[in-house]
Design a protein around this motif. Sequence first.
Motif, PDB file in Angstrom:
ATOM      1  N   SER A  79      31.081  95.511 106.940  1.00 32.94           N
ATOM      2  CA  SER A  79      31.289  94.771 105.696  1.00 32.94           C
ATOM      3  C   SER A  79      31.283  95.754 104.531  1.00 32.94           C
ATOM      4  O   SER A  79      30.868  96.895 104.676  1.00 32.94           O
ATOM      5  CB  SER A  79      30.190  93.719 105.498  1.00 32.94           C
ATOM      6  N   GLU A  80      31.750  95.300 103.409  1.00 33.39           N
ATOM      7  CA  GLU A  80      31.748  96.148 102.216  1.00 33.39           C
ATOM      8  C   GLU A  80      30.412  95.969 101.507  1.00 33.39           C
ATOM      9  O   GLU A  80      30.318  95.290 100.487  1.00 33.39           O
ATOM     10  CB  GLU A  80      32.921  95.787 101.309  1.00 33.39           C
ATOM     11  N   SER A  81      29.374  96.561 102.080  1.00 36.05           N
ATOM     12  CA  SER A  81      28.052  96.409 101.489  1.00 36.05           C
ATOM     13  C   SER A  81      27.215  97.659 101.734  1.00 36.05           C
ATOM     14  O   SER A  81      27.427  98.392 102.689  1.00 36.05           O
ATOM     15  CB  SER A  81      27.354  95.166 102.039  1.00 36.05           C
ATOM     16  N   SER A  99      26.975  93.977  97.693  1.00 36.70           N
ATOM     17  CA  SER A  99      27.961  93.580  98.697  1.00 36.70           C
ATOM     18  C   SER A  99      29.193  93.041  97.982  1.00 36.70           C
ATOM     19  O   SER A  99      29.095  92.411  96.935  1.00 36.70           O
ATOM     20  CB  SER A  99      27.387  92.544  99.662  1.00 36.70           C
ATOM     21  N   ASN A 101      32.685  90.813  98.523  1.00 37.89           N
ATOM     22  CA  ASN A 101      33.377  89.842  99.360  1.00 37.89           C
ATOM     23  C   ASN A 101      34.614  89.392  98.596  1.00 37.89           C
ATOM     24  O   ASN A 101      34.510  88.569  97.685  1.00 37.89           O
ATOM     25  CB  ASN A 101      32.451  88.669  99.682  1.00 37.89           C
TER      26      ASN A 101
END
Length: 175
Positions: A79-81, A99, A101
């Motif tokens: 994930s982009e976190s 994060s 989303n």
Amino acid sequence: MQPKKRCYEHIAGIVGIKTDIPGFRWGFGRCESPVSEKVFENCKIKVYLEAKKDSEVFNDIRTDCFTEIFRDFRVNPDSESLFFEKKVANLVNLKFAVSINGNSVNAVVGKSYLKYVKAKMMYIHSIAYILFDVVSMLLLKNGMTTLYCSAARLQNGKNVVFIAPPNTGKSLTVL
């Protein structure tokens, strides 16, 4: 008692922030004049920023998913976190988590981080600096960017834009 979360619009219809940090200041300006929830929801890029006690920053995050490590940063490759945690002199535990989303950014920052990290210290930047970079990246992903410039409309109806570094006389030139 939790501080009230307020909504702010920094670029009309494009960048909005909802935060419980009074007077939060970042690259897009200072959070001064709240807007309605509806105005915030109509922004293309939304930032949700919450300040928590240091011990509560990671309460809603499964930290075991963050397997990639660089210094005090941990990244979840699925994930982009990311999250950051650094103990300073066994006195203060600096923490934040971010994060992404889609076009929404969720950030939780520890109160010690907010209090002590106002400017760059070695490789540690303020949460304001980090969020400015994240939002700038999202603007680029959406085909937009911000310019550090001054502009003037000439008498013949044409526009001129002066792009230059800070403190070089752009505003004075336009005036």
